[in-house]
Design an enzyme around this catalytic site. Structure first.
Site, mmCIF file in Angstrom:
data_model
loop_
_atom_site.group_PDB
_atom_site.id
_atom_site.type_symbol
_atom_site.label_atom_id
_atom_site.label_comp_id
_atom_site.label_asym_id
_atom_site.label_seq_id
_atom_site.Cartn_x
_atom_site.Cartn_y
_atom_site.Cartn_z
ATOM 1 N N CYS A 148 -10.051 -8.035 -8.919
ATOM 2 C CA CYS A 148 -10.554 -6.890 -8.053
ATOM 3 C C CYS A 148 -9.941 -7.198 -6.878
ATOM 4 C CB CYS A 148 -12.054 -6.811 -8.095
ATOM 5 S SG CYS A 148 -12.574 -6.220 -9.755
ATOM 6 N N THR B 27 11.376 -4.585 7.135
ATOM 7 C CA THR B 27 11.902 -3.269 7.353
ATOM 8 C C THR B 27 11.772 -2.774 9.015
ATOM 9 O OG1 THR B 27 10.609 -2.744 5.622
ATOM 10 C CG2 THR B 27 10.904 -0.551 7.135
HETATM 11 N N1 ASP Z 1 10.805 -4.937 1.739
HETATM 12 C C1 ASP Z 1 10.383 -5.109 3.030
HETATM 13 C C2 ASP Z 1 9.847 -6.405 3.566
HETATM 14 O O1 ASP Z 1 8.926 -6.881 3.015
HETATM 15 C C3 ASP Z 1 9.169 -4.050 3.384
HETATM 16 C C4 ASP Z 1 8.571 -4.071 4.605
HETATM 17 O O2 ASP Z 1 9.083 -4.684 5.695
HETATM 18 O O3 ASP Z 1 7.558 -3.325 4.862
HETATM 19 O O4 ASP Z 1 10.725 -7.114 3.928
#
Ligand code: ASP
Length: 343
Positions: free
Chosen positions: A281, A16
């Site tokens: 867990c 992201t």
């Molecule tokens: N879908 C993204 C990834 O894992 C989520 C992230 O980067 O936080 O590449």
């Protein structure tokens, strides 16, 4: 002008942090690295020199696989002598798997390898990417008596530095996306950057870095649930060439006491399958034999995963199988902490 003698290599794999919204669909897709760096002019103010390498095609971490892990390890190997520390930008979804795998693959690591990413893209006004990236670089650049303070694979997210192979992604919404429930944080970023040295892996005698690139993916994870039936169990145990299985059990390592389940597991063990008991867990430990519902698992010598995470267990299996650890010592080595992954 500052003399930037400490050198940090940023390795951009995607996630992201560097994503942008596709114009028509609104879907987030990985973008190229220049976009990331251009969005953080503050990087120029850091007291270290920063270079970067990027995956040719940055990816969402859901597309990560062991071949990508080898690519990251190879980049670190190739640049190991030239840099004081490494920061790996990676999607958060599978970051705990990749960073756990890297912790095993990089034997004798004596420099920091810090994984980080973000929940919001770097271009977003409220992004968590800047703090995550800047502090990760600062941690990677920390030195004492001319030696790196951190000498292990870590994961930094939302003000906390964790041992990577102790982490799990616990939240898809909050900036605080990771937890390490069975091991304390290694450092915290507040007004000051506090490093808890007593929690870090102790620096070892200088030995050359060994990079293990053979990983065996003939492994599976089976999570128990009430109502789980024999067809499902057998379909997994009968997977051709399956070498190892993480059995995610209840609580302190407990499973139903049905004869069919115990018999099928016993037969699979006798045929040479490695089965590891890991609790489903997020915190706490397997204690085989504590309840009647784990006594038989203990008797049949299922491997005790103690307080290892599923992410660290499945990657440890891939690493040990890839290293051709032989039948008898396999359980002993699995039950020994090799990179601080279990207590
Ligand atoms: N879908 C993204 C990834 O894992 C989520 C992230 O980067 O936080 O590449």
């Amino acid at each position: 002008m500052k003399n930037k003698t400490t050198k940090i290599l940023l390795i951009y794999t995607g996630g992201t942090i560097g994503m942008v919204k596709e114009y028509k669909s609104g879907i987030l897709k990985a973008f190229d690295f220049k976009k990331v760096v251009n969005n953080i002019p503050e990087l120029g103010q850091l007291d270290c020199a920063i270079d970067s390498v990027s995956f040719k095609k940055p990816i969402d971490s859901s597309n990560m696989n062991p071949t990508h892990w080898v690519s990251i390890a190879t980049i670190i190997e190739n640049y190991y002598a030239d840099y004081d520390g490494f920061v790996v930008l990676h999607g958060s979804d599978t970051m705990s798997y990749t960073s756990s795998a890297l912790s095993y693959m990089l034997e004798n690591l004596a420099k920091p390898v810090i994984f980080t990413g973000s929940q919001l893209p770097i271009g977003d006004l409220r992004t968590d990417a800047k703090e995550n990236l800047i502090t990760s670089i600062q941690i990677a650049a920390l030195k004492e008596n001319n030696q790196p303070v951190v000498q292990e694979v870590c994961l930094y997210f939302e003000n906390e530095l964790f041992r990577a192979n102790r982490t799990t992604k616990i939240n898809a919404e909050h900036f605080e996306a990771f937890a390490s429930l069975n091991y304390p944080v290694l450092a915290e970023s507040g007004v000051h950057l506090k490093v808890y040295k007593e929690n870090l892996l102790k620096s070892k005698k200088a030995k050359p870095l060994i990079v293990h690139k053979e990983l065996d993916d003939r492994v599976a994870i089976l999570k128990l649930f009430p109502g789980f039936n024999r067809d499902l169990l057998q379909s997994i145990l009968n997977i051709p060439n399956l070498k190892a299985l993480v059995l995610e059990t209840y609580g302190a390592g407990n499973a139903p006491t049905d004869e069919w389940l115990l018999n099928d597991l016993r037969n699979a063990l006798n045929k040479g399958l490695h089965i590891v008991n890991v609790t489903q867990c997020s915190g706490g430990s397997v204690i085989m034999g504590r309840y009647e519902t784990s006594k038989e698992l203990e008797r049949m010598s299922i491997i005790n995963g103690r307080d290892i995470t599923t992410e660290a267990a499945i990657t440890k299996l891939m690493y040990l199988l890839g290293s051709e650890v032989s039948g008898k010592s396999f359980a002993t080595i699995f039950e020994t902490s090799i990179r601080g992954e279990m207590t």
